[in-house]
Design an enzyme around this catalytic site. Structure first.
Site, short mmCIF file in Angstrom:
data_model
loop_
_atom_site.label_atom_id
_atom_site.label_comp_id
_atom_site.label_asym_id
_atom_site.label_seq_id
_atom_site.Cartn_x
_atom_site.Cartn_y
_atom_site.Cartn_z
N ASP A 258 0.84 -1.21 0.00
CA ASP A 258 0.00 0.00 0.00
C ASP A 258 0.88 1.26 0.00
O ASP A 258 2.01 1.23 0.47
CB ASP A 258 -0.89 -0.03 1.25
CG ASP A 258 -2.08 0.91 1.13
OD1 ASP A 258 -2.27 1.53 0.05
OD2 ASP A 258 -2.82 1.05 2.12
N GLY A 259 0.32 2.34 -0.52
CA GLY A 259 1.00 3.63 -0.46
C GLY A 259 1.60 4.09 -1.78
O GLY A 259 2.30 5.11 -1.82
N GLY B 203 0.07 5.39 -4.36
CA GLY B 203 -0.53 6.67 -4.75
C GLY B 203 0.07 7.82 -3.97
O GLY B 203 0.42 8.87 -4.53
N ARG B 204 0.22 7.63 -2.66
CA ARG B 204 0.78 8.71 -1.82
C ARG B 204 2.25 8.95 -2.12
O ARG B 204 2.73 10.07 -2.09
CB ARG B 204 0.55 8.37 -0.33
CG ARG B 204 -0.85 8.72 0.14
CD ARG B 204 -1.19 8.04 1.44
NE ARG B 204 -1.46 6.62 1.24
CZ ARG B 204 -1.53 5.73 2.20
NH1 ARG B 204 -1.32 6.09 3.44
NH2 ARG B 204 -1.81 4.48 1.92
N ARG C 67 -0.49 8.94 -10.08
CA ARG C 67 -0.59 7.76 -9.22
C ARG C 67 0.07 6.53 -9.84
O ARG C 67 0.72 5.74 -9.16
CB ARG C 67 -2.07 7.43 -8.93
CG ARG C 67 -2.78 8.45 -8.06
CD ARG C 67 -4.25 8.05 -7.90
NE ARG C 67 -4.38 6.69 -7.41
CZ ARG C 67 -4.20 6.32 -6.14
NH1 ARG C 67 -3.91 7.23 -5.23
NH2 ARG C 67 -4.33 5.06 -5.79
N HIS D 68 2.62 3.07 -8.86
CA HIS D 68 2.44 1.63 -9.11
C HIS D 68 3.65 1.07 -9.86
O HIS D 68 4.09 -0.04 -9.61
CB HIS D 68 1.16 1.40 -9.92
CG HIS D 68 -0.09 1.78 -9.18
ND1 HIS D 68 -0.31 1.47 -7.87
CD2 HIS D 68 -1.19 2.47 -9.59
CE1 HIS D 68 -1.49 1.94 -7.49
NE2 HIS D 68 -2.05 2.55 -8.51
N TRP E 192 -11.50 -2.53 -8.88
CA TRP E 192 -12.14 -2.21 -10.17
C TRP E 192 -12.83 -0.85 -10.10
O TRP E 192 -13.12 -0.24 -11.13
CB TRP E 192 -13.18 -3.26 -10.56
CG TRP E 192 -12.60 -4.62 -10.82
CD1 TRP E 192 -12.69 -5.72 -10.00
CD2 TRP E 192 -11.84 -5.04 -11.97
NE1 TRP E 192 -12.04 -6.79 -10.58
CE2 TRP E 192 -11.51 -6.41 -11.79
CE3 TRP E 192 -11.40 -4.41 -13.14
CZ2 TRP E 192 -10.78 -7.14 -12.72
CZ3 TRP E 192 -10.68 -5.14 -14.07
CH2 TRP E 192 -10.37 -6.49 -13.85
N LEU F 34 11.24 -20.24 -4.07
CA LEU F 34 10.16 -19.39 -3.56
C LEU F 34 8.92 -19.45 -4.47
O LEU F 34 9.04 -19.36 -5.70
CB LEU F 34 10.66 -17.94 -3.52
CG LEU F 34 9.62 -16.89 -3.15
CD1 LEU F 34 9.40 -16.85 -1.64
CD2 LEU F 34 10.02 -15.50 -3.64
N LEU G 97 -7.22 -4.96 7.08
CA LEU G 97 -6.96 -6.12 6.22
C LEU G 97 -7.49 -5.97 4.80
O LEU G 97 -7.05 -6.69 3.90
CB LEU G 97 -7.56 -7.38 6.85
CG LEU G 97 -6.78 -7.98 8.01
CD1 LEU G 97 -7.47 -9.24 8.53
CD2 LEU G 97 -5.36 -8.32 7.59
#
Ligand code: FPP
Length: 259
Positions: free
Chosen positions: A27-28, A30-31, A40, A44, A76, A138, A202
């Site tokens: 997460d984060g 965009g910021r 934005r 990504h 979406w 992995l 979550l």
């Protein structure tokens, strides 16, 4: 003794218990982009590079499964341009880094509603899956168009179908039957959940599977997340006393399943 040297800390962490399965809510992005006056999607794209970095380091640590929440069933609702961009990222990532993933013995997998992804996204994932299916290092597991509630609805439907066709009795419904119907049925449960960017929730991610995971949250935005951050999360994990509902230290790990 203060150990601030990365390689010393790494050596120590490697001697202790490693989580088998690490799940990350990335997460984060965009910021991160906003801080730099960038669109934005630039966040990504930078986040994609972090995926590479963290995959390599997780492999080096001997982690068996790395599940990354790349796109939720709720994502979406984002602007069309952003959704299109996010749908193209697996293609870019897997084209650019597939030779390296193969070389490093990484196995690419995916959980989520595959059929609803655009054809080009499906093809990129399928191609990487096939090219890495015999690798046994992995497991890099992308949660793509994934939502835990949808997954659980599908589990209930599957169990209903088994009951209605007399393949099971009511008494046969137990935790292991539910687990066998999850998209993660072949994987160990996550031991460690990491969420970046300071959010503490979550967001419909692996609600069943995370029942006994250890959680860590960091303020770092995903594009800035690095090996040092993951090592800190592992060190934190290694200090936890996992009891799985027991009081007895010796019963640690009693519920831990390697399926
Ligand atoms: C959440 O940050 C992030 C996402 C919804 C997308 C995550 C995707 C990547 C990190 C790239 C994935 C790469 C591959 C190879 C599939 P946000 O946009 O909600 O950030 P914000 O909360 O700061 O706006």
């Amino acid at each position: 003794m203060i150990l601030d040297d990365f390689s010393d800390r790494l050596d120590i962490a490697l001697q202790k218990e490693m989580p088998d399965h690490v799940a990350i809510i990335m997460d984060g992005n965009g910021r991160w982009a906003k801080q730099r006056n960038l669109p934005r999607v630039a966040g990504h794209h930078e986040g994609m590079k972090t995926v590479r970095k963290i995959t390599r380091f997780a492999n080096e640590l001997g982690i068996k499964v790395l599940t990354l929440y790349a796109f939720s069933t709720e994502n979406w609702k984002r602007p069309r341009f952003e959704v299109d961009f996010l749908m193209k990222l697996p293609g870019e990532f897997l084209t650019t880094y597939l030779p390296e993933l193969i070389e490093e013995n990484v196995k690419v997998e995916m959980i989520g509603n595959f059929d609803a992804l655009p054809t080009h996204t499906q093809q990129a994932i399928e191609n990487a899956r096939k090219a890495t299916e015999h690798n046994d290092g992995l497991i890099l597991n992308f949660a793509m168009n994934y939502g835990s509630r949808l997954e659980l609805v599908n589990v209930v439907k599957r169990i209903g179908e088994l009951a209605m066709t007399n393949q099971i009795e009511l008494e046969d419904i137990d935790e292991s039957l539910i687990e066998s119907c999850l998209m993660t049925s072949h994987l160990p449960e996550p031991d460690l959940l990491i969420r970046t960017s300071g959010e503490i929730r979550l967001s419909n991610f692996m609600l069943w599977q995370l029942a006994y995971a250890e959680f860590t949250f960091t303020d770092v935005y995903w594009p800035d997340y690095n090996e040092q951050c993951l090592l800190e999360a592992i060190e934190d994990f290694q200090l936890r006393n996992r009891r799985f509902g027991c009081v007895d230290e010796e019963k640690k790990g009693i519920n831990r399943k390697i399926r």
